[in-house]
Design a protein around this motif. Structure first.
Motif, PDB file in Angstrom:
ATOM      1  N   ALA A 181       0.825  -1.203   0.000  1.00  0.00           N
ATOM      2  CA  ALA A 181       0.000   0.000   0.000  1.00  0.00           C
ATOM      3  C   ALA A 181       0.865   1.260   0.000  1.00  0.00           C
ATOM      4  O   ALA A 181       0.496   2.283  -0.600  1.00  0.00           O
ATOM      5  CB  ALA A 181      -0.929  -0.005   1.216  1.00  0.00           C
ATOM      6  N   ALA A 182       2.018   1.183   0.657  1.00  0.00           N
ATOM      7  CA  ALA A 182       2.903   2.346   0.740  1.00  0.00           C
ATOM      8  C   ALA A 182       3.799   2.506  -0.478  1.00  0.00           C
ATOM      9  O   ALA A 182       4.147   3.638  -0.847  1.00  0.00           O
ATOM     10  CB  ALA A 182       3.763   2.249   2.001  1.00  0.00           C
ATOM     11  N   TYR A 183       4.174   1.395  -1.124  1.00  0.00           N
ATOM     12  CA  TYR A 183       5.220   1.455  -2.151  1.00  0.00           C
ATOM     13  C   TYR A 183       4.760   1.064  -3.554  1.00  0.00           C
ATOM     14  O   TYR A 183       5.585   1.053  -4.473  1.00  0.00           O
ATOM     15  CB  TYR A 183       6.400   0.573  -1.742  1.00  0.00           C
ATOM     16  CG  TYR A 183       7.187   1.145  -0.593  1.00  0.00           C
ATOM     17  CD1 TYR A 183       8.163   2.109  -0.800  1.00  0.00           C
ATOM     18  CD2 TYR A 183       6.931   0.737   0.711  1.00  0.00           C
ATOM     19  CE1 TYR A 183       8.884   2.645   0.253  1.00  0.00           C
ATOM     20  CE2 TYR A 183       7.637   1.266   1.778  1.00  0.00           C
ATOM     21  CZ  TYR A 183       8.611   2.224   1.547  1.00  0.00           C
ATOM     22  OH  TYR A 183       9.307   2.757   2.601  1.00  0.00           O
ATOM     23  N   GLN A 184       3.499   0.777  -3.743  1.00  0.00           N
ATOM     24  CA  GLN A 184       3.080   0.397  -5.093  1.00  0.00           C
ATOM     25  C   GLN A 184       3.307   1.550  -6.075  1.00  0.00           C
ATOM     26  O   GLN A 184       3.618   1.317  -7.251  1.00  0.00           O
ATOM     27  CB  GLN A 184       1.617  -0.039  -5.109  1.00  0.00           C
ATOM     28  CG  GLN A 184       0.629   1.007  -4.625  1.00  0.00           C
ATOM     29  CD  GLN A 184      -0.802   0.491  -4.712  1.00  0.00           C
ATOM     30  OE1 GLN A 184      -1.202  -0.126  -5.707  1.00  0.00           O
ATOM     31  NE2 GLN A 184      -1.586   0.725  -3.664  1.00  0.00           N
ATOM     32  N   GLY A 185       3.196   2.768  -5.593  1.00  0.00           N
ATOM     33  CA  GLY A 185       3.437   3.911  -6.452  1.00  0.00           C
ATOM     34  C   GLY A 185       4.900   4.138  -6.779  1.00  0.00           C
ATOM     35  O   GLY A 185       5.234   4.917  -7.679  1.00  0.00           O
ATOM     36  N   ARG A 186       5.790   3.425  -6.053  1.00  0.00           N
ATOM     37  CA  ARG A 186       7.230   3.528  -6.306  1.00  0.00           C
ATOM     38  C   ARG A 186       7.755   2.337  -7.086  1.00  0.00           C
ATOM     39  O   ARG A 186       8.959   2.239  -7.313  1.00  0.00           O
ATOM     40  CB  ARG A 186       7.989   3.653  -4.976  1.00  0.00           C
ATOM     41  CG  ARG A 186       7.497   4.760  -4.060  1.00  0.00           C
ATOM     42  CD  ARG A 186       7.718   6.149  -4.652  1.00  0.00           C
ATOM     43  NE  ARG A 186       9.108   6.476  -4.816  1.00  0.00           N
ATOM     44  CZ  ARG A 186       9.864   7.039  -3.861  1.00  0.00           C
ATOM     45  NH1 ARG A 186       9.325   7.316  -2.674  1.00  0.00           N
ATOM     46  NH2 ARG A 186      11.122   7.334  -4.084  1.00  0.00           N
ATOM     47  N   GLY A 187       6.846   1.418  -7.465  1.00  0.00           N
ATOM     48  CA  GLY A 187       7.255   0.316  -8.312  1.00  0.00           C
ATOM     49  C   GLY A 187       7.161  -1.067  -7.711  1.00  0.00           C
ATOM     50  O   GLY A 187       7.522  -2.055  -8.373  1.00  0.00           O
ATOM     51  N   MET A 188       6.684  -1.210  -6.467  1.00  0.00           N
ATOM     52  CA  MET A 188       6.539  -2.540  -5.897  1.00  0.00           C
ATOM     53  C   MET A 188       5.451  -3.307  -6.643  1.00  0.00           C
ATOM     54  O   MET A 188       4.324  -2.829  -6.766  1.00  0.00           O
ATOM     55  CB  MET A 188       6.166  -2.445  -4.414  1.00  0.00           C
ATOM     56  CG  MET A 188       6.026  -3.794  -3.735  1.00  0.00           C
ATOM     57  SD  MET A 188       5.630  -3.614  -1.966  1.00  0.00           S
ATOM     58  CE  MET A 188       5.424  -5.360  -1.518  1.00  0.00           C
ATOM     59  N   PRO A 189       5.756  -4.496  -7.172  1.00  0.00           N
ATOM     60  CA  PRO A 189       4.769  -5.239  -7.964  1.00  0.00           C
ATOM     61  C   PRO A 189       3.690  -5.860  -7.109  1.00  0.00           C
ATOM     62  O   PRO A 189       3.900  -6.187  -5.942  1.00  0.00           O
ATOM     63  CB  PRO A 189       5.618  -6.313  -8.651  1.00  0.00           C
ATOM     64  CG  PRO A 189       6.750  -6.542  -7.718  1.00  0.00           C
ATOM     65  CD  PRO A 189       7.051  -5.197  -7.106  1.00  0.00           C
ATOM     66  N   ARG A 190       2.529  -6.046  -7.709  1.00  0.00           N
ATOM     67  CA  ARG A 190       1.403  -6.622  -6.988  1.00  0.00           C
ATOM     68  C   ARG A 190       1.466  -8.136  -6.920  1.00  0.00           C
ATOM     69  O   ARG A 190       1.077  -8.746  -5.927  1.00  0.00           O
ATOM     70  CB  ARG A 190       0.080  -6.220  -7.660  1.00  0.00           C
ATOM     71  CG  ARG A 190      -1.165  -6.769  -6.974  1.00  0.00           C
ATOM     72  CD  ARG A 190      -2.432  -6.416  -7.755  1.00  0.00           C
ATOM     73  NE  ARG A 190      -2.617  -4.982  -7.820  1.00  0.00           N
ATOM     74  CZ  ARG A 190      -3.243  -4.262  -6.891  1.00  0.00           C
ATOM     75  NH1 ARG A 190      -3.718  -4.869  -5.805  1.00  0.00           N
ATOM     76  NH2 ARG A 190      -3.403  -2.970  -7.032  1.00  0.00           N
ATOM     77  N   SER A 191       1.947  -8.786  -7.960  1.00  0.00           N
ATOM     78  CA  SER A 191       1.817 -10.233  -8.070  1.00  0.00           C
ATOM     79  C   SER A 191       2.698 -10.971  -7.074  1.00  0.00           C
ATOM     80  O   SER A 191       3.769 -10.513  -6.693  1.00  0.00           O
ATOM     81  CB  SER A 191       2.163 -10.683  -9.493  1.00  0.00           C
ATOM     82  OG  SER A 191       3.491 -10.322  -9.808  1.00  0.00           O
ATOM     83  N   LEU A 192       2.247 -12.141  -6.670  1.00  0.00           N
ATOM     84  CA  LEU A 192       2.956 -13.016  -5.748  1.00  0.00           C
ATOM     85  C   LEU A 192       3.885 -13.942  -6.528  1.00  0.00           C
ATOM     86  O   LEU A 192       3.567 -14.366  -7.643  1.00  0.00           O
ATOM     87  CB  LEU A 192       1.946 -13.841  -4.948  1.00  0.00           C
ATOM     88  CG  LEU A 192       2.470 -14.935  -4.027  1.00  0.00           C
ATOM     89  CD1 LEU A 192       3.284 -14.325  -2.903  1.00  0.00           C
ATOM     90  CD2 LEU A 192       1.310 -15.734  -3.456  1.00  0.00           C
TER      91      LEU A 192
END
Length: 284
Positions: free
Chosen positions: A223-234
């Motif tokens: 939630a904090a880093y998705q805007g910085r490029g952390m991917p969603r997929s497992l």
């Protein structure tokens, strides 16, 4: 007296039954660095200060971190108590540093490393070995991070990036800090010669609860880093392993030798589901 080169910070809560061997191992470190040990007391009920006084270790002192529960609050109070040191090194009360541990972190700092992660020798309480972790963690496929139980941070990094985020509890606590520091331009370096024995949990309930917390923290990080490029997929390997575990449980029941891995995976999955609900975002 001039400030030490290094302050070793140990977050503490009711650790008098386990911490003495760690303190003595730190005190016996052969290093060119002048160092002190700060115990950040996060609300102990076992008279930590009196215990330390009775040990008579001159390089060890206790700071009060009892006003707010949580390991990051204790770490932050320890850092505040390390005024003047160039480097802060973190370890835990129930682990055991190896000879050369502190000197390895110090030499890495002298070589320019402002953010460091040491090596974990994973062991059980009876001394059984579970293997080594010498590389930085990167299982979330975004940025690596160092283990909070064996890491080092130059004090200038805290000045530039701020303290540990105290809203992280039970997981993600060190991850968030090392990600923020790297995004601010600091390089995270592995220091494999900075070694500790890292005590592992083995009881099924403890493993499950711990990994629920880890799973929840991963959603908070997303939630904090998705805007910085952390991917969603497992990572599909994790999902595949969980599927195999569940199939085994259905086909032949629960076996004791499976308990650690199965409860770890189940707790991890449950934590991600709970975290996805809490943070209103899907990260499974």
């Amino acid at each position: 007296m001039s400030a030490p080169d290094v302050t070793v910070v140990i977050p503490c809560r009711d650790v008098t039954g386990v911490i003495e061997r760690q303190l003595r191992a730190i005190g016996e470190q052969a290093t060119a660095a002048r160092f002190e040990v700060v115990l950040a007391d996060n609300g102990s009920s076992d008279d930590l200060r009196g215990f330390v006084d009775r040990l008579g270790l001159p390089e060890v002192r206790v700071v009060d971190a009892s006003d707010t529960p949580g390991i990051n609050h204790a770490r932050n109070r320890g850092v505040e108590g390390a005024a003047g040191s160039a480097l802060v090194v973190f370890c835990d009360a129930d682990d055991l540093v190896h000879p050369g541990w502190l000197e390895a972190h110090w030499q890495a700092y002298l070589g320019g490393a402002k953010l460091q992660g040491g090596a974990l020798h994973r062991v059980l309480a009876d001394g059984s070995e579970l293997g080594w972790q010498t590389e930085l963690q990167d299982t979330l496929r975004f940025l690596p991070w160092a283990p909070g139980a064996n890491c080092a941070v130059a004090t200038e990094v805290f000045a530039a990036c701020g303290p540990f985020d105290e809203s992280y509890r039970g997981g993600g606590d060190e991850t968030d800090f090392f990600w923020r520091a790297q995004l601010a331009g600091y390089e995270l370096v592995a220091v494999p010669d900075a070694r500790i024995d890292y005590l592992m949990r083995i009881d099924a309930k403890g493993v499950y609860r711990q990994n629920v917390a880890y799973g929840k923290s991963h959603v908070k990080l997303f939630a904090a880093y998705q805007g910085r490029g952390m991917p969603r997929s497992l990572d599909p390997a994790i999902a595949q392993r969980l599927g195999r575990d569940l199939a085994k449980l259905l086909l032949r029941g629960f076996r004791r030798d499976d308990s650690y891995r199965v409860m770890k995976d189940l707790g991890f999955a449950a934590g991600r589901v709970i975290g996805s609900i809490e943070h209103r975002t899907v990260y499974l």
